[in-house]
Design an enzyme around this catalytic site. Sequence first.
Site, PDB file in Angstrom:
ATOM      1  N   LEU A 214      11.367  24.673   3.572  1.00  0.00           N
ATOM      2  CA  LEU A 214      11.575  23.228   3.443  1.00  0.00           C
ATOM      3  C   LEU A 214      11.426  22.841   1.983  1.00  0.00           C
ATOM      4  CD1 LEU A 214      11.769  20.312   4.598  1.00  0.00           C
ATOM      5  CD2 LEU A 214       9.292  20.431   4.991  1.00  0.00           C
TER       6      LEU A 214
ATOM      7  N   LYS B  48       0.837  -1.201   0.000  1.00  0.00           N
ATOM      8  CA  LYS B  48       0.000   0.000   0.000  1.00  0.00           C
ATOM      9  C   LYS B  48       0.870   1.248   0.000  1.00  0.00           C
ATOM     10  CE  LYS B  48      -4.057   2.086   0.404  1.00  0.00           C
ATOM     11  NZ  LYS B  48      -4.961   1.903   1.566  1.00  0.00           N
TER      12      LYS B  48
ATOM     13  N   ASP C  40       1.845  18.842   8.408  1.00  0.00           N
ATOM     14  CA  ASP C  40       1.306  20.131   8.844  1.00  0.00           C
ATOM     15  C   ASP C  40       2.362  20.830   9.700  1.00  0.00           C
ATOM     16  OD1 ASP C  40      -0.371  22.219   9.346  1.00  0.00           O
ATOM     17  OD2 ASP C  40      -1.849  21.079  10.496  1.00  0.00           O
TER      18      ASP C  40
ATOM     19  N   CYS D  29       5.145  30.755  -2.451  1.00  0.00           N
ATOM     20  CA  CYS D  29       4.654  30.901  -1.076  1.00  0.00           C
ATOM     21  C   CYS D  29       3.139  30.741  -1.002  1.00  0.00           C
ATOM     22  CB  CYS D  29       5.024  32.269  -0.519  1.00  0.00           C
ATOM     23  SG  CYS D  29       6.776  32.676  -0.614  1.00  0.00           S
TER      24      CYS D  29
ATOM     25  N   PHE E  48       7.007  26.071   6.035  1.00  0.00           N
ATOM     26  CA  PHE E  48       7.532  25.102   5.084  1.00  0.00           C
ATOM     27  C   PHE E  48       7.899  25.686   3.728  1.00  0.00           C
ATOM     28  CE2 PHE E  48       5.703  21.161   7.396  1.00  0.00           C
ATOM     29  CZ  PHE E  48       6.681  21.318   8.368  1.00  0.00           C
TER      30      PHE E  48
END
Length: 662
Positions: free
Chosen positions: A411, A363, A370, A644, A408
């Site tokens: 990131l 799977k 988050d 952004c 993030f």
Amino acid sequence: MASPRAVQLSLRKPTHAVCVVGVETLVNVYSDVPKGAKTFGVSGSSEVKIYMVYDPSRVAEPAGWAHWPLDANVDVVVVADTVSKDLYDFKVKVSYFESQEAAALAHSVLYLTAVDVSLDVDTGRTGKVKKGSGDKKTWRWGPGGSGAILLVNCDRDIHGSREDLHANHLKSLEDLQDMSPMVLSCGGPDELFESHKLVLKASLSDSRRLKVFCARGGTSLSNYKQVLGPRHSSYEVERHSGERAIQFYVEGLAFPDASFSGLLSLSVSLVDTRPLSEVSVFTDSVTFRVAPWIMTPNTQPPLELYVCSVTDIHGRNDKFLEDMSHLATKANCKLVVCPRAENRNDRWIQDELEFGYIDAPHKSFPVVFDSPRNRGLRDFALKRILGPDFGYVTREIEFAGASGLDSFGNLDVSPPVRVGNTDYPLGRILIGGSFPKPSGRRMARVVRDFLQAQQVQSPVELYSDWLSVGHVDEFLSFVPTSDQKGFRLLLASPSACLQLFQEKKEEGYGEAEQFDGLKHKAKRSINDILADKHLRRDSAHVQKCIDWNREVLKRELGLSESDIVDIPQLFFLKGAYAEAFFPDMVNMVVLGKYLGIPKPFGPLINGRCCLEEKVRSLLEPLGLRCVFIDDFLFYHQLLGEIHCGTNVRRKPFTFKWWNSVP
């Protein structure tokens, strides 16, 4: 490898023992030897294989019916190759002799009951459980590796609930697909299990990170009972009469992290309950590795483009949403608009979450990470993205609020790279921090630890604390290309911009103006920009910061200068930190070959923006299509750009993470 279980023999009475099919049992022929005996011989039932273990330098194998010497440390090992039908129906006889020709002095008899006890999982990584497939206790990386894989059951198959991992009972049969199958073999005479039991166990620490459900057939949820988990570290298996195998399903509860390697073990023991103190006859163990959370780089095909609908003093961002819709259509990508009621007028969806996925042989499904930023979009991932086959994970910062570097936009992940002799087939995570400064802003340790613990995308920390917002997406991006390299690194470059403007000045366009076409921004000519000592000083500082990162990226990603494209971009310092002078073009959204680039409103040369033309000349020969989009009022003026304000869920890698070698 564990030593085989030893059974002591007696001349006075038969010995009764239990053995496991396929597992060696050591028969101690020296525990009770008749006086005068010098040799011995062994015979047994056809269902029992008998092996003599000896040192060839000390003794030779006897010929024919000759006996074995008792003084040569010869061990007798027996292995049953089938399950007993009745109690103690297999026999092993040891005869002792004074000489080869003499009759036996005495005999010892061992009666065996052979049972089939085995705990099996998908160690071969085929998506199916195969019985007795190699070393089940050791987990090995690489194409030739082995070991079962466990998914964190972090999706939500039933609407309105939390992630499935929080439930203490099975909530839907579909949820079984998110779990790893495990089979307990338990064949043997029913009478044996009146005096023996099977116990399934996990360590206390492991039991907090997994749950095990026992399946008893049927399609009712009540047929699936949770037997191990945070509240129960052991379970006495309920074996039914005649039962030869029991099906279990295992789910993960936690991703790898600073205090958790990702490895989890389960064991089953056959326990003799007759002694005052119960005795374990046999134990079989399996080891799982929890599948890591994996990021997807810009080179992966886009599946969904997320953007927020917002309203501010300039009105609604409908035109921007329309531009995003056209871009998504070109890229054959679904557009998902987060309405204002769900975003609380927070437009920075890139900063709030990062899309990734988890993968096992049986799977795979996407998982949204988050961020701890927790602004207007704080509930969007949990309430609107979490669902069937769409997981959720987060990390919260205790005792302190999140800094800007915990968003993030700070990131990213590179495409797959090779650095020296080391392959990173899933790329490397990139985060921004304060190094090489002695102090400053960094991404929170709880987030950095999580990213590092996933192992398969070894993070690289860059220097982004020179920027006001402090995100890596303000000075770098990756774009896919159709050549052998497969991608280019784009870096913002003040030097390239000043050089372009100098060229245009020398061509006679010094009076052409930056911000031409904008009503809300004062125009500045090329001559004015080039003569601005403060802007030149700021540009030199910013270029040094980007160049420092350039060298880190070349070293850590194995890049050469030909793999890097310099995108003209100016910055200015506001206090000690830099901000984009005009819309930051590397802060783009990448949808396959289509690039949604912030419109820079550069000087017009013959009716065309010279900045746009320069970027087209750099990227379109690589097979890319540049689409310049106005984000000035709704994004740029608020210190953000298109990247952004958007987010992209991408297709997972075809490469299987367990074939890598971190």
